[in-house]
Design a protein around this motif. Structure first.
Motif, PDB file in Angstrom:
ATOM      1  N   GLU A   1       5.950   8.456  10.166  1.00  0.00           N
ATOM      2  CA  GLU A   1       5.356   7.487   9.176  1.00  0.00           C
ATOM      3  C   GLU A   1       4.974   8.089   7.841  1.00  0.00           C
ATOM      4  O   GLU A   1       4.312   9.001   7.881  1.00  0.00           O
TER       5      GLU A   1
ATOM      6  N   HIS B   1       5.963  -1.703   6.043  1.00  0.00           N
ATOM      7  CA  HIS B   1       5.014  -2.524   6.670  1.00  0.00           C
ATOM      8  C   HIS B   1       4.000  -2.655   5.196  1.00  0.00           C
ATOM      9  O   HIS B   1       3.279  -1.886   5.164  1.00  0.00           O
TER      10      HIS B   1
ATOM     11  N   TRP C   1       0.622  -3.652   3.882  1.00  0.00           N
ATOM     12  CA  TRP C   1      -0.491  -3.778   4.569  1.00  0.00           C
ATOM     13  C   TRP C   1      -2.112  -3.708   3.686  1.00  0.00           C
ATOM     14  O   TRP C   1      -1.792  -2.789   2.806  1.00  0.00           O
TER      15      TRP C   1
ATOM     16  N   HIS D   1      -5.042  -7.325   6.725  1.00  0.00           N
ATOM     17  CA  HIS D   1      -3.761  -8.229   6.824  1.00  0.00           C
ATOM     18  C   HIS D   1      -2.695  -7.806   6.194  1.00  0.00           C
ATOM     19  O   HIS D   1      -2.894  -6.805   5.239  1.00  0.00           O
ATOM     20  N   GLY D   2      -1.327  -7.859   6.575  1.00  0.00           N
ATOM     21  CA  GLY D   2      -0.430  -7.581   5.852  1.00  0.00           C
ATOM     22  C   GLY D   2       0.547  -8.605   5.536  1.00  0.00           C
ATOM     23  O   GLY D   2       0.141  -9.869   5.433  1.00  0.00           O
ATOM     24  N   THR D   3       1.701  -8.409   5.096  1.00  0.00           N
ATOM     25  CA  THR D   3       2.874  -9.483   4.981  1.00  0.00           C
ATOM     26  C   THR D   3       3.922  -9.125   5.500  1.00  0.00           C
ATOM     27  O   THR D   3       3.848  -8.099   6.327  1.00  0.00           O
ATOM     28  N   THR D   4       5.062  -9.786   5.210  1.00  0.00           N
ATOM     29  CA  THR D   4       6.222  -9.677   6.270  1.00  0.00           C
ATOM     30  C   THR D   4       6.803  -8.171   6.354  1.00  0.00           C
ATOM     31  O   THR D   4       7.021  -7.578   4.988  1.00  0.00           O
ATOM     32  N   ASP D   5       7.285  -7.729   7.336  1.00  0.00           N
ATOM     33  CA  ASP D   5       7.725  -6.479   7.379  1.00  0.00           C
ATOM     34  C   ASP D   5       9.292  -6.645   6.762  1.00  0.00           C
ATOM     35  O   ASP D   5       9.884  -7.668   7.101  1.00  0.00           O
TER      36      ASP D   5
ATOM     37  N   ASP E   1      -9.597   0.632   7.896  1.00  0.00           N
ATOM     38  CA  ASP E   1      -8.235   0.925   7.720  1.00  0.00           C
ATOM     39  C   ASP E   1      -8.244   1.483   6.036  1.00  0.00           C
ATOM     40  O   ASP E   1      -7.377   1.825   5.646  1.00  0.00           O
TER      41      ASP E   1
ATOM     42  N   PRO F   1      -5.597  -2.776   3.345  1.00  0.00           N
ATOM     43  CA  PRO F   1      -6.633  -2.298   4.209  1.00  0.00           C
ATOM     44  C   PRO F   1      -7.949  -2.818   4.154  1.00  0.00           C
ATOM     45  O   PRO F   1      -8.835  -2.685   5.153  1.00  0.00           O
TER      46      PRO F   1
ATOM     47  N   VAL G   1       3.073  -7.727  10.813  1.00  0.00           N
ATOM     48  CA  VAL G   1       2.419  -8.822   9.764  1.00  0.00           C
ATOM     49  C   VAL G   1       1.074  -9.450  10.138  1.00  0.00           C
ATOM     50  O   VAL G   1       0.703  -9.909  11.512  1.00  0.00           O
ATOM     51  N   GLY G   2       0.370  -9.852   9.266  1.00  0.00           N
ATOM     52  CA  GLY G   2      -0.734 -10.969   9.553  1.00  0.00           C
ATOM     53  C   GLY G   2      -2.004 -10.359   9.571  1.00  0.00           C
ATOM     54  O   GLY G   2      -2.352  -9.279   8.907  1.00  0.00           O
ATOM     55  N   ALA G   3      -2.714 -10.898  10.499  1.00  0.00           N
ATOM     56  CA  ALA G   3      -4.197 -10.605  10.547  1.00  0.00           C
ATOM     57  C   ALA G   3      -4.857 -11.488   9.608  1.00  0.00           C
ATOM     58  O   ALA G   3      -4.415 -12.086   8.640  1.00  0.00           O
TER      59      ALA G   3
ATOM     60  N   TRP H   1       6.829  -7.953  -0.171  1.00  0.00           N
ATOM     61  CA  TRP H   1       5.878  -9.301  -0.656  1.00  0.00           C
ATOM     62  C   TRP H   1       4.375  -8.857  -0.816  1.00  0.00           C
ATOM     63  O   TRP H   1       3.989  -8.335   0.412  1.00  0.00           O
TER      64      TRP H   1
ATOM     65  N   HIS I   1       3.451   1.226   4.721  1.00  0.00           N
ATOM     66  CA  HIS I   1       3.577   1.964   5.549  1.00  0.00           C
ATOM     67  C   HIS I   1       5.377   2.354   5.838  1.00  0.00           C
ATOM     68  O   HIS I   1       5.781   0.811   6.262  1.00  0.00           O
TER      69      HIS I   1
ATOM     70  N   ASP J   1      12.674  -7.544  -1.474  1.00  0.00           N
ATOM     71  CA  ASP J   1      11.584  -8.688  -1.092  1.00  0.00           C
ATOM     72  C   ASP J   1      10.418  -8.280  -0.569  1.00  0.00           C
ATOM     73  O   ASP J   1       9.918  -8.845   0.559  1.00  0.00           O
TER      74      ASP J   1
ATOM     75  N   THR K   1      -0.027   4.373  -1.150  1.00  0.00           N
ATOM     76  CA  THR K   1      -0.749   3.356  -1.932  1.00  0.00           C
ATOM     77  C   THR K   1      -0.477   2.752  -3.244  1.00  0.00           C
ATOM     78  O   THR K   1      -0.155   3.552  -4.160  1.00  0.00           O
TER      79      THR K   1
ATOM     80  N   GLN L   1       7.987   2.998   8.033  1.00  0.00           N
ATOM     81  CA  GLN L   1       8.017   3.821   9.567  1.00  0.00           C
ATOM     82  C   GLN L   1       9.624   4.270   9.647  1.00  0.00           C
ATOM     83  O   GLN L   1      10.604   3.568   9.328  1.00  0.00           O
TER      84      GLN L   1
END
Lengths: 322, 101
Positions: free
Chosen positions: B93, B44, B46, B52-56, A263, B48, A4-6, B73, B83, B71, B97, B85
């Motif tokens: 993985e 996950h 993400w 940044h991403g949001t909550t796994d 990425d 690119p 998460v995050g970045a 997000w 992603h 959920d 997209t 996993q």
């Protein structure tokens, strides 16, 4: 595995590109300035000037984005982004060799973000802090006679080349929340910047401007992995006009390409248009420029952009004459 | 989805097209002997272009080889990679997209 995050880079390549602005009392030197986001030329001291000090207040409101196919989409409900920045800059010509000068700028920013939260609830945040600092060395290689071929002058344009860098003095935050994104005021990397700008008067009252720049970015760490935000190649073409001793005006079209991040496999393309008017307040040392910049919401003009919108800027400059 | 393991997968997202907000993601996994059962699956999100991403989100098995993540997000418009996993007898993985207008 990335987690998460970045950093959220609302601003990366959102690409509100430069406006050209001009203070050119008839017979004096042409120069451009006043980029709404790109500050490369904010504080360039013109010919016949020893130095310049600049302050610019700019406000940008995001309206939408172009997707990867080039289709424009307005921002969805619940998403809003507005930035304000005050940029202070200075440029000084070297007394031992006037074609050479050093110029730079430093912004402070106020940013507002509204987003749906993780559970769909509305969230918003406002943050204040420094932006990224810029510093350049610039060589004025050629000088236009400012008469132009249609005024009986030469074909030689003015030509400046410059090299410099961006330091990541802005805060950047890893995380997807409105607060994280409001606090993200830079992309968190050093960058080397190379550019050139040519201006040619076709008559004493009318001039054309061409510029190109390349921004080579470093990397930053994202959750233990190296992240490269993409390099930027920009081109601009503009018109500059003079009206009497106290007014100047013009327009610019900017086209910016951002390479894919580390990425991603997709780069960005963004086209913006700008216009400005400059009034000399106190001849010859003080002028004020009002500029606007807009990313047209037209399919195909841009592609895979971050956020785009409209920007306005008010720039005050003090000149020290030779 | 792009493959990066000893299995195939399909992913559907609801609502479709996606939007800024939450989504239900259904992942169907097939191993060499049919439906891939009993795997631990994490999604996950993400972005690119921005790093940044949001909550796994953990995807729970609702039927043999069918895993559902609730959920998921997307917090802003743009291109997102999901992603997926997969931790089973062999790990891997998968990446899908999607573009949020």
């Amino acid at each position: 595995m990335r987690r998460v995050g970045a950093l959220c880079a609302w601003m990366i390549g959102s690409g509100l590109a430069a406006l050209a602005a001009l203070l050119v009392p008839a017979g004096a030197s042409a120069q451009s300035c006043c980029g709404v986001a790109s500050e490369d030329e904010l504080s360039v001291a013109g010919w016949e000037r020893r130095a310049v000090l600049t302050s610019k207040l700019a406000v940008t409101h995001m309206l939408g984005r172009h997707d990867s196919e080039g289709s424009y989409n307005a921002l969805p409900d619940g998403v809003s982004a507005t930035d304000a920045q005050l940029v202070l800059g200075a440029g000084v010509r070297m007394p031992f060799y006037e074609p050479l000068q050093i110029h730079g700028s430093f912004p402070v920013r106020l940013q507002y973000r509204a987003l749906p939260g993780a559970m769909g609830e509305p969230t918003s945040a406002t943050a204040f802090g420094p932006g990224d600092a810029l510093l350049f060395v610039r060589w004025s290689a050629l000088r236009d006679d400012e008469i132009g071929p249609f005024g009986g002058g030469s074909l030689v344009p003015s030509l400046d080349v410059y090299v410099g860098g961006k330091a990541p003095t802005a805060h950047h935050t890893e995380g997807p929340t409105a607060r994280d994104q409001a606090r993200t005021m830079g992309d968190g990397t050093f960058a080397a910047i190379f550019g050139a700008r040519a201006i040619k008067h076709v008559t004493p009252e009318h001039a054309l401007r061409l510029s190109a720049r390349y921004e080579l970015h470093g990397t930053r760490d994202v959750a233990g992995e190296s992240f490269h935000p993409g390099d930027i190649i920009g081109f601009a073409i503009g018109y500059l006009g003079l009206s009497g001793m106290h007014w100047a005006f013009g327009g610019t079209v900017d086209l910016t390409f951002t390479t894919a991040t580390s990425d991603s496999t997709r780069g960005e393309r963004e086209l913006t248009i700008g216009a400005h008017v400059t009034r000399t307040i106190s001849m010859p040392d003080l002028d004020l420029t009002l500029g606007v910049n807009y990313a047209p919401p037209v399919d195909g003009l841009s592609a895979n952009t971050s956020l785009e919108g409209i920007a306005g800027a008010l720039t005050l400059r003090w000149h020290w004459m030779r | 989805m792009a493959e990066a393991g000893p299995f195939d997968g399909t992913l559907t997202i609801e609502p479709n097209p996606p939007h800024v907000g939450q989504h239900r993601v259904v992942i169907t996994l097939d191993g060499s002997d049919g439906a891939l059962e009993g795997a631990d699956v994490m999604v996950h999100p993400w972005m690119p272009a921005h790093g940044h991403g949001t909550t796994d989100v953990e995807a729970l098995e609702e039927a043999p080889g069918v895993y559902v993540a609730e959920d998921v997000w997307f917090n802003m418009p743009g291109v997102w990679d999901l992603h997926v996993q997969v931790d089973a007898e062999q790990a891997g993985e998968l990446i899908a997209t999607v573009e949020v207008p």
